[in-house]
Design an enzyme around this catalytic site. Structure first.
Site, PDB file in Angstrom:
ATOM      1  N   ASP A   1       0.823  -1.210   0.000  1.00 30.18           N
ATOM      2  CA  ASP A   1       0.000   0.000   0.000  1.00 30.18           C
ATOM      3  C   ASP A   1       0.860   1.263   0.000  1.00 30.18           C
ATOM      4  OD1 ASP A   1      -2.387   1.382   0.007  1.00 30.18           O
ATOM      5  OD2 ASP A   1      -2.608   1.340   2.189  1.00 30.18           O
TER       6      ASP A   1
ATOM      7  N   ARG B   1       0.164   7.796  -2.574  1.00 31.79           N
ATOM      8  CA  ARG B   1       0.739   8.836  -1.722  1.00 31.79           C
ATOM      9  C   ARG B   1       2.216   9.064  -2.031  1.00 31.79           C
ATOM     10  NH1 ARG B   1      -1.189   6.064   3.541  1.00 31.79           N
ATOM     11  NH2 ARG B   1      -1.757   4.482   2.007  1.00 31.79           N
ATOM     12  N   TRP B   2       2.904   8.002  -2.391  1.00 33.17           N
ATOM     13  CA  TRP B   2       4.329   8.121  -2.775  1.00 33.17           C
ATOM     14  C   TRP B   2       4.466   9.064  -3.971  1.00 33.17           C
ATOM     15  CZ3 TRP B   2       7.370   7.128  -7.056  1.00 33.17           C
ATOM     16  CH2 TRP B   2       8.750   6.958  -6.844  1.00 33.17           C
TER      17      TRP B   2
ATOM     18  N   GLU C   1     -12.542  -4.230  -4.248  1.00 37.07           N
ATOM     19  CA  GLU C   1     -12.967  -2.835  -4.062  1.00 37.07           C
ATOM     20  C   GLU C   1     -12.199  -1.875  -4.978  1.00 37.07           C
ATOM     21  OE1 GLU C   1     -12.254  -4.919  -1.467  1.00 37.07           O
ATOM     22  OE2 GLU C   1     -14.349  -5.206  -0.873  1.00 37.07           O
ATOM     23  N   ASN C   2     -11.002  -2.273  -5.406  1.00 35.79           N
ATOM     24  CA  ASN C   2     -10.201  -1.384  -6.262  1.00 35.79           C
ATOM     25  C   ASN C   2     -10.829  -1.148  -7.636  1.00 35.79           C
ATOM     26  OD1 ASN C   2      -7.024  -2.600  -4.948  1.00 35.79           O
ATOM     27  ND2 ASN C   2      -8.156  -0.761  -4.367  1.00 35.79           N
TER      28      ASN C   2
END
Ligand code: IPE
Ligand code: IPE
Ligand code: MG
Length: 246
Positions: A21, A25-26, A68-69
Site C-alpha cells: 500500500d 501517496r508516494w 474494491e479497487n
C-alpha cells in the site's frame, strides 16, 4: 541497515503475505500522478520477490488488486492492468531462473482478457518449478472468497456429496482460493495504514501482523528483514501459555 544474512534460517515464516500500500501517496509526495506510484511499485515487487526467494521462503502472497479497487477511476484501473500484463511478460524469465511458481487468487475471470491470458501463460510456464510459490491476489476480496466457498459447499451438501456434520476447517480450507497454501505466518502492510482491507481474513487467524510506515515503492531488503526479525522475536502461543511452549 539490516541485511538478509541477519535472518535466522531455522525460524523462517513459511508464508508471508503483503498488503502493498501507498503507491498513490508516494507519487503525490513527488507532485506526480498516482499511476507514477504504481509504476515505481513494480521495482519493490521485483526486489521483494527476489529477496524472499533468496531466503527460501516457501510462500509469498502479494495483494495487488482488491475487489474494491474496481471502484477507482477508470484510467487508474487500466494502468494497473497494463502494468500487470507488462510485468508478467517481463518477469517470466526471472521467475524461472529463481525456480518460482506463480499462482493467482481472486476473481480472475473478471480481469481483462489480455491479463487473464498472460497470467495463465506465466502460471503454466512456471508450474514445474519447485521453489517458492508466489501468489498474486488479483480482483481478490476475502468476503467474496468466503462467500464462494459457502456456495460450493452448500451445493455439495444439497447433492449429498458432503454431509453437514463433516464440514470442518479442513473442508472450508479446501474450498478457498488459497487451498494450496498454508495459513499466513507473517502479514506485512506498508504505508502506515493499520487495517486488513478485506485480505485473507480466514487465513490470517493466527498471523503475526507487521505494519510499517514506508510507502510500497520504497520497500526494500532492510524493511523486509526488519519485518522478519520482528516476527522471529515474537512468541506465537496459539492460545496456550508461555510455560506450555517451553
Ligand atoms: C496500493 O497503493 C496499490 C493498490 C491498491 C493497487 P495505493 O494505490 O492504494 O496508494 P495509496 O494508498 O492511495 O497511497
Ligand atoms: C488494499 O489497499 C488493496 C491493495 C493493496 C491491493 P487499498 O489502498 O485499496 O486499501 P484501503 O481502501 O485504503 O483500505
Ligand atoms: Mg491504498
Amino acid at each position: 541497515m539490516h541485511t538478509l544474512d541477519e535472518v535466522n534460517k531455522e525460524k523462517l515464516p513459511k508464508h508471508i503475505a503483503i498488503i502493498m500500500d501507498g503507491n498513490g501517496r508516494w507519487a503525490k509526495q513527488r507532485g506526480k500522478l498516482r499511476v507514477f506510484g504504481h509504476e515505481n511499485g513494480v521495482e519493490a515487487v521485483r526486489n521483494t520477490v527476489e529477496n524472499c526467494a533468496k531466503l527460501q521462503i516457501q510462500c509469498l502472497t502479494l495483494y495487488a488488486f482488491s475487489t474494491e479497487n474496481w471502484n477507482r477511476p477508470k484510467v487508474e484501473v487500466q494502468t494497473l492492468m497494463k502494468l500487470l500484463v507488462a510485468s508478467l511478460r517481463k518477469e517470466l524469465e526471472t521467475l524461472n531462473k529463481n525456480n518460482i511458481r506463480l499462482k493467482a487468487i481472486g476473481k480472475i475471470d473478471s480481469l481483462p482478457q489480455k491479463a487473464q491470458k498472460e497470467l495463465s501463460e506465466v502460471i503454466s510456464k512456471t508450474s514445474k518449478n519447485t521453489g517458492m510459490i508466489l501468489t498474486l491476489a488479483l480482483s481478490y476480496g476475502s468476503r467474496d472468497e468466503i462467500k464462494s466457498a459457502i456456495k460450493e459447499i452448500s451445493t455439495k451438501v444439497k447433492n449429498n456429496i458432503i454431509s453437514p456434520e463433516n464440514i470442518d476447517e479442513a473442508v472450508i480450507n479446501t474450498h478457498l482460493y488459497t487451498h494450496f497454501l498454508p495459513d499466513v505466518d507473517l502479514l506485512i502492510r506498508t504505508s502506515g495504514e493499520h487495517r486488513i482491507s478485506n485480505f485473507l481474513l480466514w487465513q490470517i487467524a493466527y498471523a503475526e501482523l507487521y505494519f510499517i510506515d514506508v510507502f510500497w515503492p520504497d520497500f526494500r531488503e532492510h524493511h523486509l528483514v526488519e519485518a522478519i526479525l520482528s516476527y522471529q522475536n515474537r512468541e506465537r502461543r496459539f492460545g496456550k501459555t508461555s510455560e506450555q511452549l517451553n
